[in-house]
Design a protein around this motif. Structure first.
Motif, PDB file in Angstrom:
ATOM      1  N   UNK A 132       0.812  -1.220   0.000  1.00  0.00           N
ATOM      2  CA  UNK A 132       0.000   0.000   0.000  1.00  0.00           C
ATOM      3  C   UNK A 132       0.844   1.268   0.000  1.00  0.00           C
ATOM      4  N   UNK A 133       0.403   2.238  -0.789  1.00  0.00           N
ATOM      5  CA  UNK A 133       0.934   3.599  -0.752  1.00  0.00           C
ATOM      6  C   UNK A 133      -0.203   4.538  -1.122  1.00  0.00           C
ATOM      7  N   UNK A 134      -0.323   5.617  -0.413  1.00  0.00           N
ATOM      8  CA  UNK A 134      -1.366   6.598  -0.699  1.00  0.00           C
ATOM      9  C   UNK A 134      -1.241   7.124  -2.133  1.00  0.00           C
ATOM     10  N   UNK A 135      -0.003   7.156  -2.626  1.00  0.00           N
ATOM     11  CA  UNK A 135       0.229   7.658  -3.987  1.00  0.00           C
ATOM     12  C   UNK A 135      -0.406   6.769  -5.053  1.00  0.00           C
ATOM     13  N   UNK A 136      -0.790   5.544  -4.690  1.00  0.00           N
ATOM     14  CA  UNK A 136      -1.433   4.644  -5.652  1.00  0.00           C
ATOM     15  C   UNK A 136      -2.892   5.028  -5.902  1.00  0.00           C
ATOM     16  N   UNK A 137      -3.384   6.026  -5.138  1.00  0.00           N
ATOM     17  CA  UNK A 137      -4.745   6.545  -5.309  1.00  0.00           C
ATOM     18  C   UNK A 137      -4.648   8.025  -5.683  1.00  0.00           C
ATOM     19  N   UNK A 138      -4.436   8.360  -6.948  1.00  0.00           N
ATOM     20  CA  UNK A 138      -4.365   9.783  -7.318  1.00  0.00           C
ATOM     21  C   UNK A 138      -5.639  10.506  -6.849  1.00  0.00           C
ATOM     22  N   UNK A 139      -5.472  11.529  -6.028  1.00  0.00           N
ATOM     23  CA  UNK A 139      -6.651  12.173  -5.474  1.00  0.00           C
ATOM     24  C   UNK A 139      -6.539  13.690  -5.517  1.00  0.00           C
ATOM     25  N   UNK A 146     -11.248  16.399 -12.547  1.00  0.00           N
ATOM     26  CA  UNK A 146     -11.645  15.557 -13.666  1.00  0.00           C
ATOM     27  C   UNK A 146     -12.534  16.276 -14.685  1.00  0.00           C
ATOM     28  N   UNK A 147     -13.346  17.223 -14.241  1.00  0.00           N
ATOM     29  CA  UNK A 147     -14.237  17.884 -15.198  1.00  0.00           C
ATOM     30  C   UNK A 147     -13.630  19.146 -15.803  1.00  0.00           C
ATOM     31  N   UNK A 148     -12.393  19.480 -15.395  1.00  0.00           N
ATOM     32  CA  UNK A 148     -11.683  20.589 -16.006  1.00  0.00           C
ATOM     33  C   UNK A 148     -12.264  21.961 -15.719  1.00  0.00           C
ATOM     34  N   UNK A 149     -12.994  22.105 -14.623  1.00  0.00           N
ATOM     35  CA  UNK A 149     -13.597  23.408 -14.327  1.00  0.00           C
ATOM     36  C   UNK A 149     -12.719  24.271 -13.428  1.00  0.00           C
ATOM     37  N   UNK A 150     -11.516  23.791 -13.112  1.00  0.00           N
ATOM     38  CA  UNK A 150     -10.590  24.559 -12.292  1.00  0.00           C
ATOM     39  C   UNK A 150     -10.674  24.241 -10.816  1.00  0.00           C
ATOM     40  N   UNK A 151     -11.682  23.443 -10.409  1.00  0.00           N
ATOM     41  CA  UNK A 151     -11.851  23.078  -8.998  1.00  0.00           C
ATOM     42  C   UNK A 151     -11.524  21.600  -8.812  1.00  0.00           C
ATOM     43  N   UNK A 152     -10.587  21.308  -7.919  1.00  0.00           N
ATOM     44  CA  UNK A 152     -10.259  19.906  -7.676  1.00  0.00           C
ATOM     45  C   UNK A 152     -11.336  19.263  -6.793  1.00  0.00           C
ATOM     46  N   UNK A 212     -14.617   5.385   3.584  1.00  0.00           N
ATOM     47  CA  UNK A 212     -13.772   4.194   3.735  1.00  0.00           C
ATOM     48  C   UNK A 212     -12.367   4.629   3.327  1.00  0.00           C
ATOM     49  N   UNK A 213     -11.446   4.761   4.277  1.00  0.00           N
ATOM     50  CA  UNK A 213     -10.120   5.310   3.989  1.00  0.00           C
ATOM     51  C   UNK A 213      -9.400   4.563   2.870  1.00  0.00           C
ATOM     52  N   UNK A 214      -8.491   5.268   2.227  1.00  0.00           N
ATOM     53  CA  UNK A 214      -7.772   4.684   1.095  1.00  0.00           C
ATOM     54  C   UNK A 214      -7.044   3.401   1.502  1.00  0.00           C
ATOM     55  N   UNK A 215      -6.397   3.413   2.650  1.00  0.00           N
ATOM     56  CA  UNK A 215      -5.678   2.217   3.102  1.00  0.00           C
ATOM     57  C   UNK A 215      -6.638   1.065   3.359  1.00  0.00           C
ATOM     58  N   UNK A 216      -7.798   1.364   3.945  1.00  0.00           N
ATOM     59  CA  UNK A 216      -8.809   0.335   4.198  1.00  0.00           C
ATOM     60  C   UNK A 216      -9.345  -0.209   2.872  1.00  0.00           C
ATOM     61  N   UNK A 250      -8.678   3.159  -9.017  1.00  0.00           N
ATOM     62  CA  UNK A 250      -8.331   3.745  -7.716  1.00  0.00           C
ATOM     63  C   UNK A 250      -8.467   5.268  -7.750  1.00  0.00           C
ATOM     64  N   UNK A 251      -8.150   5.868  -8.868  1.00  0.00           N
ATOM     65  CA  UNK A 251      -8.343   7.322  -9.025  1.00  0.00           C
ATOM     66  C   UNK A 251      -9.828   7.669  -8.934  1.00  0.00           C
ATOM     67  N   UNK A 252     -10.662   6.879  -9.599  1.00  0.00           N
ATOM     68  CA  UNK A 252     -12.108   7.118  -9.552  1.00  0.00           C
ATOM     69  C   UNK A 252     -12.628   6.985  -8.121  1.00  0.00           C
ATOM     70  N   UNK A 253     -12.127   6.002  -7.394  1.00  0.00           N
ATOM     71  CA  UNK A 253     -12.530   5.806  -5.999  1.00  0.00           C
ATOM     72  C   UNK A 253     -12.127   7.000  -5.147  1.00  0.00           C
ATOM     73  N   UNK A 254     -10.897   7.441  -5.294  1.00  0.00           N
ATOM     74  CA  UNK A 254     -10.366   8.510  -4.447  1.00  0.00           C
ATOM     75  C   UNK A 254     -11.027   9.854  -4.712  1.00  0.00           C
ATOM     76  N   UNK A 255     -11.718   9.985  -5.831  1.00  0.00           N
ATOM     77  CA  UNK A 255     -12.350  11.250  -6.213  1.00  0.00           C
ATOM     78  C   UNK A 255     -13.832  11.057  -6.507  1.00  0.00           C
ATOM     79  N   UNK A 256     -14.468  10.140  -5.795  1.00  0.00           N
ATOM     80  CA  UNK A 256     -15.846   9.741  -6.098  1.00  0.00           C
ATOM     81  C   UNK A 256     -16.856  10.824  -5.725  1.00  0.00           C
ATOM     82  N   UNK A 257     -17.277  11.584  -6.736  1.00  0.00           N
ATOM     83  CA  UNK A 257     -18.314  12.599  -6.538  1.00  0.00           C
ATOM     84  C   UNK A 257     -19.681  12.070  -6.947  1.00  0.00           C
TER      85      UNK A 257
END
Length: 236
Positions: free
Chosen positions: A71-78, A82-88, A136-140, A154-161
């Motif tokens: 596990x590494x937190x970096x494996x979940x880009x967060x 994604x929608x390019x509106x300037x807001x993460x 549900x934390x990234x590590x969990x 994993x990116x989709x999970x970490x940024x699930x809107x």
């Protein structure tokens, strides 16, 4: 006696203009058929929805031992845009969860706003005091199955809107106390039935498993949360 040749004559190739006309004619006929309902179009697959009483939803979660190896937190880009509106993603959640209106300036600079942390029932007007908690934390998530996902998933999970329960704004110190613990190890001070239902919903949404200790804790908690139903749209 005359012998007839059996050699087929190759068809004359269509000129570019005739090919274009043929394409336009075919497209026009198809469009007319769609309009008149004469051409069948396969329906889009409906998103799968899961719904069950909370106690049953706990039992329906798949069981497996947790594995933290690799596990590494970096494996979940967060916190991506994604929608390019300037807001993460962090700012998207702050905007959507604000109890008072938020002004969005250049570069998605936020001003105003008030946020209620249901974990400790405290409101904040300074966004720096608010963490965006992965329910549900990234590590969990990694321990419970995400280690086999692609980086894209994993990116989709970490940024699930797509489900408001996946990410929640809470008091920063409370989120830090929670860390990567599951409900067998940590619970908020208040609204524990809500927390339990949201935890189980996210686990079902992403098809994450539970280990024996976690399921035992969820069962015990669910017994005190009557008349609750978990309804969620699967993300995968």
């Amino acid at each position: 006696m005359t012998t007839r040749s059996t050699t087929a004559t190759p068809p004359t190739a269509l000129s570019p203009v005739r090919r274009l006309l043929s394409f336009l004619l075919t497209a026009g006929v198809l469009a007319l058929g769609l309009t008149l309902g004469l051409v069948a179009v396969p329906p889009m697959a409906a998103a799968e929805t899961y719904s069950a009483p909370l106690a049953q939803a706990v039992e329906d979660l798949s069981g497996a031992s947790e594995v933290r190896t690799g596990y590494s937190r970096d494996l979940f880009p967060h916190w991506v845009d994604d929608d390019g509106d300037g807001c993460d993603t962090r700012r998207e959640v702050l905007i959507s969860e604000a109890d008072d209106p938020v002004s969005v300036g250049s570069g998605c600079a936020l001003s105003g706003g008030r946020w209620f942390s249901y974990y400790d029932r405290v409101s904040w007007t300074n966004q720096a005091d608010v963490d965006i908690d992965h329910m549900v934390p990234l590590a969990e998530a990694w321990d419970s199955g995400a280690r086999s996902w692609t980086t894209t998933t994993r990116r989709a999970y970490a940024n699930d809107l797509g489900d408001a329960r996946s990410l929640v704004g809470v008091t920063d110190s409370v989120n830090q106390a929670k860390g990567d613990q599951d409900p067998a190890q940590w619970l908020p001070q208040y609204d524990r039935c809500r927390y339990l239902r949201e935890w189980v919903a996210v686990k079902h949404r992403w098809r994450l498993s539970v280990d024996s200790g976690e399921r035992s804790a969820l069962r015990s908690l669910a017994s005190g949360c009557s008349s609750m139903t978990v309804t969620v749209t699967r993300a995968r």
